[in-house]
Design a protein around this motif. Sequence first.
Motif, mmCIF file in Angstrom:
data_model
loop_
_atom_site.group_PDB
_atom_site.id
_atom_site.type_symbol
_atom_site.label_atom_id
_atom_site.label_comp_id
_atom_site.label_asym_id
_atom_site.label_seq_id
_atom_site.Cartn_x
_atom_site.Cartn_y
_atom_site.Cartn_z
ATOM 1 N N ALA A 207 10.903 47.385 68.136
ATOM 2 C CA ALA A 207 12.356 47.223 68.002
ATOM 3 C C ALA A 207 12.771 45.857 67.463
ATOM 4 O O ALA A 207 13.842 45.744 66.843
ATOM 5 C CB ALA A 207 13.028 47.446 69.360
ATOM 6 N N ILE A 208 11.983 44.807 67.695
ATOM 7 C CA ILE A 208 12.408 43.463 67.300
ATOM 8 C C ILE A 208 11.297 42.737 66.555
ATOM 9 O O ILE A 208 10.134 43.136 66.599
ATOM 10 C CB ILE A 208 12.857 42.625 68.518
ATOM 11 C CG1 ILE A 208 11.711 42.477 69.534
ATOM 12 C CG2 ILE A 208 14.091 43.218 69.154
ATOM 13 C CD1 ILE A 208 12.048 41.567 70.712
ATOM 14 N N GLN A 209 11.671 41.664 65.859
ATOM 15 C CA GLN A 209 10.735 40.870 65.078
ATOM 16 C C GLN A 209 11.213 39.422 65.049
ATOM 17 O O GLN A 209 12.354 39.122 65.409
ATOM 18 C CB GLN A 209 10.655 41.398 63.649
ATOM 19 C CG GLN A 209 11.983 41.262 62.899
ATOM 20 C CD GLN A 209 11.970 41.844 61.505
ATOM 21 O OE1 GLN A 209 10.957 42.347 61.048
ATOM 22 N NE2 GLN A 209 13.103 41.759 60.814
ATOM 23 N N ILE A 210 10.348 38.521 64.608
ATOM 24 C CA ILE A 210 10.745 37.151 64.321
ATOM 25 C C ILE A 210 11.085 37.075 62.836
ATOM 26 O O ILE A 210 10.323 37.541 61.986
ATOM 27 C CB ILE A 210 9.634 36.154 64.671
ATOM 28 C CG1 ILE A 210 9.427 36.112 66.188
ATOM 29 C CG2 ILE A 210 9.953 34.760 64.150
ATOM 30 C CD1 ILE A 210 8.273 35.257 66.639
ATOM 31 N N THR A 211 12.229 36.500 62.526
ATOM 32 C CA THR A 211 12.696 36.400 61.144
ATOM 33 C C THR A 211 12.795 34.935 60.739
ATOM 34 O O THR A 211 13.336 34.113 61.479
ATOM 35 C CB THR A 211 14.068 37.084 60.996
ATOM 36 O OG1 THR A 211 13.903 38.491 61.171
ATOM 37 C CG2 THR A 211 14.678 36.820 59.620
ATOM 38 N N GLY A 212 12.274 34.613 59.560
ATOM 39 C CA GLY A 212 12.367 33.248 59.042
ATOM 40 C C GLY A 212 11.334 32.321 59.653
ATOM 41 O O GLY A 212 10.444 32.732 60.411
ATOM 42 N N GLU A 213 11.476 31.049 59.335
ATOM 43 C CA GLU A 213 10.560 30.018 59.804
ATOM 44 C C GLU A 213 11.061 29.379 61.093
ATOM 45 O O GLU A 213 12.268 29.353 61.351
ATOM 46 C CB GLU A 213 10.402 28.930 58.738
ATOM 47 C CG GLU A 213 9.771 29.416 57.437
ATOM 48 C CD GLU A 213 8.358 29.897 57.653
ATOM 49 O OE1 GLU A 213 7.624 29.244 58.418
ATOM 50 O OE2 GLU A 213 7.995 30.932 57.075
ATOM 51 N N PRO A 214 10.157 28.843 61.929
ATOM 52 C CA PRO A 214 10.590 28.096 63.119
ATOM 53 C C PRO A 214 11.451 26.893 62.730
ATOM 54 O O PRO A 214 11.337 26.359 61.632
ATOM 55 C CB PRO A 214 9.274 27.642 63.754
ATOM 56 C CG PRO A 214 8.250 28.577 63.209
ATOM 57 C CD PRO A 214 8.694 28.914 61.828
ATOM 58 N N PHE A 215 12.317 26.474 63.634
ATOM 59 C CA PHE A 215 13.137 25.289 63.411
ATOM 60 C C PHE A 215 13.197 24.474 64.690
ATOM 61 O O PHE A 215 12.776 24.923 65.751
ATOM 62 C CB PHE A 215 14.541 25.673 62.918
ATOM 63 C CG PHE A 215 15.349 26.520 63.864
ATOM 64 C CD1 PHE A 215 16.336 25.951 64.668
ATOM 65 C CD2 PHE A 215 15.140 27.894 63.937
ATOM 66 C CE1 PHE A 215 17.087 26.728 65.531
ATOM 67 C CE2 PHE A 215 15.886 28.683 64.810
ATOM 68 C CZ PHE A 215 16.859 28.107 65.608
ATOM 69 N N GLN A 216 13.679 23.276 64.576
ATOM 70 C CA GLN A 216 13.731 22.320 65.699
ATOM 71 C C GLN A 216 12.390 22.237 66.420
ATOM 72 O O GLN A 216 12.294 22.420 67.638
ATOM 73 C CB GLN A 216 14.855 22.685 66.666
ATOM 74 C CG GLN A 216 16.247 22.380 66.127
ATOM 75 C CD GLN A 216 17.281 22.186 67.210
ATOM 76 O OE1 GLN A 216 16.997 22.274 68.386
ATOM 77 N NE2 GLN A 216 18.511 21.904 66.808
ATOM 78 N N SER A 217 11.345 21.943 65.671
ATOM 79 C CA SER A 217 10.013 21.814 66.260
ATOM 80 C C SER A 217 9.893 20.525 67.059
ATOM 81 O O SER A 217 10.643 19.568 66.850
ATOM 82 C CB SER A 217 8.947 21.829 65.161
ATOM 83 O OG SER A 217 9.009 23.035 64.427
ATOM 84 N N GLY A 218 8.930 20.487 67.947
ATOM 85 C CA GLY A 218 8.592 19.254 68.647
ATOM 86 C C GLY A 218 9.084 19.148 70.066
ATOM 87 O O GLY A 218 8.857 18.126 70.722
ATOM 88 N N GLU A 219 9.768 20.182 70.601
ATOM 89 C CA GLU A 219 10.202 20.111 72.000
ATOM 90 C C GLU A 219 9.003 20.328 72.919
ATOM 91 O O GLU A 219 8.100 21.100 72.623
ATOM 92 C CB GLU A 219 11.278 21.167 72.270
ATOM 93 C CG GLU A 219 12.561 20.919 71.501
ATOM 94 C CD GLU A 219 13.723 21.741 72.031
ATOM 95 O OE1 GLU A 219 13.737 22.021 73.246
ATOM 96 O OE2 GLU A 219 14.595 22.094 71.236
ATOM 97 N N GLN A 220 9.007 19.626 74.044
ATOM 98 C CA GLN A 220 7.884 19.671 74.983
ATOM 99 C C GLN A 220 8.343 20.235 76.323
ATOM 100 O O GLN A 220 9.456 19.977 76.772
ATOM 101 C CB GLN A 220 7.290 18.276 75.168
ATOM 102 C CG GLN A 220 6.684 17.709 73.891
ATOM 103 C CD GLN A 220 6.118 16.317 74.094
ATOM 104 O OE1 GLN A 220 6.692 15.500 74.817
ATOM 105 N NE2 GLN A 220 4.995 16.044 73.462
ATOM 106 N N LEU A 221 7.442 20.993 76.942
ATOM 107 C CA LEU A 221 7.730 21.609 78.230
ATOM 108 C C LEU A 221 6.936 20.955 79.345
ATOM 109 O O LEU A 221 5.814 20.479 79.130
ATOM 110 C CB LEU A 221 7.373 23.102 78.200
ATOM 111 C CG LEU A 221 7.928 23.947 77.064
ATOM 112 C CD1 LEU A 221 7.579 25.413 77.286
ATOM 113 C CD2 LEU A 221 9.427 23.760 76.910
ATOM 114 N N GLY A 222 7.499 20.967 80.549
ATOM 115 C CA GLY A 222 6.798 20.428 81.711
ATOM 116 C C GLY A 222 7.277 21.082 82.989
ATOM 117 O O GLY A 222 8.335 21.716 83.028
ATOM 118 N N PHE A 223 6.484 20.961 84.036
ATOM 119 C CA PHE A 223 6.940 21.343 85.373
ATOM 120 C C PHE A 223 7.942 20.303 85.863
ATOM 121 O O PHE A 223 7.904 19.138 85.435
ATOM 122 C CB PHE A 223 5.766 21.393 86.353
ATOM 123 C CG PHE A 223 4.736 22.436 86.026
ATOM 124 C CD1 PHE A 223 5.055 23.789 86.036
ATOM 125 C CD2 PHE A 223 3.434 22.081 85.720
ATOM 126 C CE1 PHE A 223 4.109 24.753 85.750
ATOM 127 C CE2 PHE A 223 2.472 23.037 85.431
ATOM 128 C CZ PHE A 223 2.809 24.380 85.439
#
Length: 493
Positions: A207-223
Amino acid sequence: MKIRSLLLLLVIAALWLPLTAQEETPALPDLDGRVITVAVENAYPPFNMLGEDGQGMGWDYDTVNEICRRLNCTPEFVETAWEGMILAVSQGQFDMAGDGITITEERREQVDFSIPYVTLSQVLLTRIEEDRFSSTDELVANADLIVGTQTGTTNYLAATELLGGEERLLGFETFGLAVQALIAGDIDAVVIDNIAAQGYLGENADAIQITGEPFQSGEQLGFIFPKGSELTAAFDAALLAMQADGMLDFLNQKWFPQPLPDLGGQAITVAVENAYPPFNMLGDDGQGMGWDYDAVNEICARLNCVPEFIETAWEGMILSVGQGQFDMAGDGITITEERREQVAFSVPYVTLSQVLVTRVGEDRFASIEELVANSELTVATQTGTTNYLAAAQQLGGEERILGFETFGLAVQSLIAGDVDAVVIDNIAALGYLSENAETIQITGEPFNAGEQLGFIFPLDSELTRAVNLALADMARDGTLEMLNARWFEPPTE
């Protein structure tokens, strides 16, 4: 809040830069069994979600469970709405939270963050038949198009920045609701991090897909943790240790899959005893068989390599691999810190215990304690193994232990009446029981639980990481579970 990347090769390359900047992994503290409350949504795949059995699963579950195994703590996962989660942690209502939380300076004023465990980008989720736009620029240019995302997240901020305001933006309580609105046609795209996008794609691939290129790269995740929590440093140390031994690579590949390395048809020499069922043994046709054969063949099928199994005595196997005489070894090798000085280990593929194998009809003892108490009883096991060390520990010395070159010889000595029991790991015991069901049995309860087995490689071998990624891929699609059930579980009646 959360994020992940579609450019998976780039993500993996950048993934651990914050961790590998550390030259040493600090010593791990012992939390003495402490219960740790962990806030999760259970609505943010692949970080956390509910399985078909209603139980929580995902990257957060696997990672926190592994961290607590190393730190001696007990995680208690508590389902919590995203809205208010950060505030609740800051007020001490929870010891920590997972949920793929983006590290920001504003949030640092409320909570402490662990070191980053992943770096990611934003992407657009669209319906699979979408043909009105194929990039973020085309989406922005069409004023009739509406975007959805989860409120209170950095994804919402990214969407606002992308669209130049909130007029064309609909906020939802969860990403799951936003995705359902997309599928229903109520909105035209969802702004979401690339890792979570892959999670929803896995559930809605038609039903769904990713369209286009990623943007706003570089965000980091943490606990996140309450300000000043001593858990922050403890979890940082565990994350660094998991990065150093490959476990983070394994978990990321399992939940955030990327293309596997291609070894270009490379021949891989694999040392095995061919005398340690069910890991390796010779069949009636004289050909090698067992878990090691099936697992390494499957690994090489995924990595494009050709395994060459070489029969090798256990005595000296670890040294030979450490010296580069073989590319790797199977043989159910227990992971120990002492051995890590000689060889590199893969991530664990199974956790086991020690058991006593005795003759059928044994009535002089029914437990390890009763065996230890009777000084006339002797025990056999294989020399140079952790089983030998476990036997010596239980018996308070080596006086009552007979060491053998192989477990097969130890079992034959038991059957012949030369010894009274064999100390062996529970999985190998099942292998020998299947061959000698009329003469031997397992007596008493398992002991020395928690030993982990892995493949070994020469130190600094590039093959270690490739095999870890293949094992993670096998864990993700159920192949590893299938092989373990085939070889490590007792047959059903």
